[in-house]
Motif scaffolding. Structure first.
Motif, PDB file in Angstrom:
ATOM      1  N   ARG A 240    -118.839  63.837  29.105  1.00 17.76           N
ATOM      2  CA  ARG A 240    -117.661  64.225  28.317  1.00 17.76           C
ATOM      3  C   ARG A 240    -116.374  63.569  28.814  1.00 17.76           C
ATOM      4  NH1 ARG A 240    -117.974  67.379  24.387  1.00 17.76           N
ATOM      5  NH2 ARG A 240    -115.776  67.997  24.488  1.00 17.76           N
ATOM      6  N   PHE A 241    -116.484  62.342  29.280  1.00 13.82           N
ATOM      7  CA  PHE A 241    -115.310  61.527  29.571  1.00 13.82           C
ATOM      8  C   PHE A 241    -115.362  60.268  28.702  1.00 13.82           C
ATOM      9  CE2 PHE A 241    -114.750  64.340  33.050  1.00 13.82           C
ATOM     10  CZ  PHE A 241    -113.392  64.250  33.388  1.00 13.82           C
ATOM     11  N   VAL A 242    -114.190  59.733  28.405  1.00 11.89           N
ATOM     12  CA  VAL A 242    -114.087  58.637  27.442  1.00 11.89           C
ATOM     13  C   VAL A 242    -114.974  57.456  27.820  1.00 11.89           C
ATOM     14  CG1 VAL A 242    -112.526  56.890  26.495  1.00 11.89           C
ATOM     15  CG2 VAL A 242    -111.789  59.263  26.616  1.00 11.89           C
ATOM     16  N   GLN A 259    -102.690  56.260  34.532  1.00 11.43           N
ATOM     17  CA  GLN A 259    -101.421  56.072  33.829  1.00 11.43           C
ATOM     18  C   GLN A 259    -101.589  55.484  32.430  1.00 11.43           C
ATOM     19  OE1 GLN A 259     -98.567  57.400  35.068  1.00 11.43           O
ATOM     20  NE2 GLN A 259     -99.912  58.160  36.694  1.00 11.43           N
ATOM     21  N   GLY A 260    -102.648  55.935  31.757  1.00  8.44           N
ATOM     22  CA  GLY A 260    -102.764  55.656  30.331  1.00  8.44           C
ATOM     23  C   GLY A 260    -103.269  54.290  29.936  1.00  8.44           C
ATOM     24  N   VAL A 261    -103.897  53.554  30.862  1.00 10.59           N
ATOM     25  CA  VAL A 261    -104.393  52.200  30.560  1.00 10.59           C
ATOM     26  C   VAL A 261    -105.851  52.268  30.102  1.00 10.59           C
ATOM     27  CG1 VAL A 261    -104.852  49.905  31.494  1.00 10.59           C
ATOM     28  CG2 VAL A 261    -102.853  51.193  32.268  1.00 10.59           C
ATOM     29  N   TYR A 262    -106.176  51.578  29.017  1.00  8.98           N
ATOM     30  CA  TYR A 262    -107.571  51.522  28.587  1.00  8.98           C
ATOM     31  C   TYR A 262    -107.888  50.155  27.996  1.00  8.98           C
ATOM     32  CZ  TYR A 262    -112.022  53.643  28.137  1.00  8.98           C
ATOM     33  OH  TYR A 262    -113.339  53.940  28.364  1.00  8.98           O
ATOM     34  N   LEU A 289    -108.283  55.777  20.606  1.00  4.58           N
ATOM     35  CA  LEU A 289    -109.463  54.916  20.515  1.00  4.58           C
ATOM     36  C   LEU A 289    -110.222  55.142  19.219  1.00  4.58           C
ATOM     37  CD1 LEU A 289    -110.591  55.326  24.216  1.00  4.58           C
ATOM     38  CD2 LEU A 289    -109.766  53.202  23.175  1.00  4.58           C
ATOM     39  N   ALA A 290    -110.359  56.404  18.816  1.00  4.17           N
ATOM     40  CA  ALA A 290    -111.035  56.697  17.548  1.00  4.17           C
ATOM     41  C   ALA A 290    -110.278  56.063  16.385  1.00  4.17           C
ATOM     42  CB  ALA A 290    -111.151  58.201  17.349  1.00  4.17           C
ATOM     43  N   SER A 291    -108.951  56.121  16.423  1.00  4.03           N
ATOM     44  CA  SER A 291    -108.149  55.536  15.347  1.00  4.03           C
ATOM     45  C   SER A 291    -108.289  54.018  15.311  1.00  4.03           C
ATOM     46  CB  SER A 291    -106.678  55.924  15.520  1.00  4.03           C
ATOM     47  OG  SER A 291    -105.898  55.384  14.476  1.00  4.03           O
TER      48      SER A 291
END
Length: 336
Positions: A240-242, A259-262, A289-291
């Motif tokens: 249950r983690f991205v 800090q929000g980096v993907y 990510l879904a969007s």
């Protein structure tokens, strides 16, 4: 810095939080095809760099030499969270590699996930370097240093030959000169690299499409490494983690950072994306990510659904009553 609103959190119709950020998508010709905000902005990879930092270990076949299991070798790329299967694999990896825990530069820690962390506290377990969420990466660093006859001392410093090797690999993957890579210090003490967001996306394009990598040694290492990441997604993060949700999709190579980096790459589509949430929030990753995947008409709807299950578009109070909504407010600008 040019940034755009990505996510709005609304309560009773009023905007309570806005998460701004930047997004870049590139194609297999290394062209920027989708943008939100300024994709030339320099961004630190943080732990999204772990697959790149693990490449030297896969280039010299440490997995085969020390007869590591798939789970143990995957730890080189992981932000492990202290679940039982993480700790068991780390303990085994430590023994097989025959390195000293005291030589790990990362700080002594407890488990990152709340349940195993609370269990450690109840059992009065002491913090250990092995429990740090970057311990797998550091174990790989120590093993590489020994195999290449590099000094153990100072392996965390940017002028150390290991770190210089990593910088060279990163520059090759990102299509950027080493002089343009900015260097800071990460949470675990090793160098952390910043590049323009578009070059970060190019890096993950090559992880997803290794045929674009000219250096055959790096290419073969990336093929072995990303296969392990896809086959052992819970080792890279946990249930249950991205990261684990995306890596269960064999078409995706992905890793997030603090800090929000993907960053993620799509094999079949031969595309990759990098993003930075300027608030530093990781909570809004699933929504963003879904969007992105919906906006590019990604075929695997199960992956999109799994992301939406991680964080729905509904805000509920403590009693489970709907009190607001999480709204995606960005549109990918198609450059072509």
């Amino acid at each position: 810095m040019i940034m755009k609103a990505l996510i709005e959190e609304r309560r009773a119709g009023l905007v309570e939080n806005i998460h701004e950020g930047i997004i870049c998508g590139v194609n297999h010709q290394l062209e920027t095809v989708y943008t939100v905000g300024n994709v030339e902005q320099y961004v630190y990879y943080r732990s999204a760099a772990k697959p790149i930092q693990a490449i030297p270990a896969f280039m010299i076949d440490i997995k085969e030499k020390y007869q590591l299991t798939d789970e143990e070798a995957t730890l080189f790329t992981a932000s492990q969270r202290g679940e039982t299967y993480h700790i068991n694999a780390l303990e085994s990896l430590l023994k097989k590699l025959k390195v000293q825990e005291k030589n790990l530069y990362c700080a002594p820690s407890l488990a990152l996930n709340s349940e195993p962390r609370n269990e450690m506290i109840r059992n009065r377990q002491e913090k250990r370097k092995l429990y740090h969420n970057c311990a797998g990466k550091h174990l790989g660093f120590l093993a590489v240093c020994r195999e290449l006859d590099y000094p153990i001392e100072g392996y965390w410093k940017i002028d150390h030959p290991l770190q210089q090797k990593i910088v060279s690999i990163l520059a090759d993957l990102a299509e950027i000169s080493t002089e343009k890579i900015k260097v800071g210090v990460d949470g675990c003490g090793v160098p952390v690299f910043a590049l323009p967001l578009k070059n970060m996306a190019i890096t993950y394009l090559k992880l997803a499409c290794p045929d674009l990598i000219e250096d055959m040694g790096i290419r073969k290492a990336v093929i072995k490494m990303t296969k392990l990441m896809n086959e052992n997604p819970n080792i890279v993060a946990s249930e249950r983690f991205v990261c684990s949700v995306l890596l269960r999709d064999s078409n995706i190579v992905a890793k997030g950072g603090a800090q929000g980096v993907y960053c993620f790459g799509l094999k079949k589509e031969r595309m990759a994306f990098a993003l930075k949430v300027l608030s530093g929030s990781e909570d809004v990753w699933p929504n963003i990510l879904a969007s992105i995947l919906e906006q590019i008409a990604y075929e695997n709807k199960a992956t999109i659904a799994a992301l939406k299950e991680l964080r729905t578009s509904t805000i509920k109070n403590d009693a489970g009553t709907k009190v607001g909504e999480i709204k995606t407010v960005f549109s990918l600008s198609n450059v072509h």
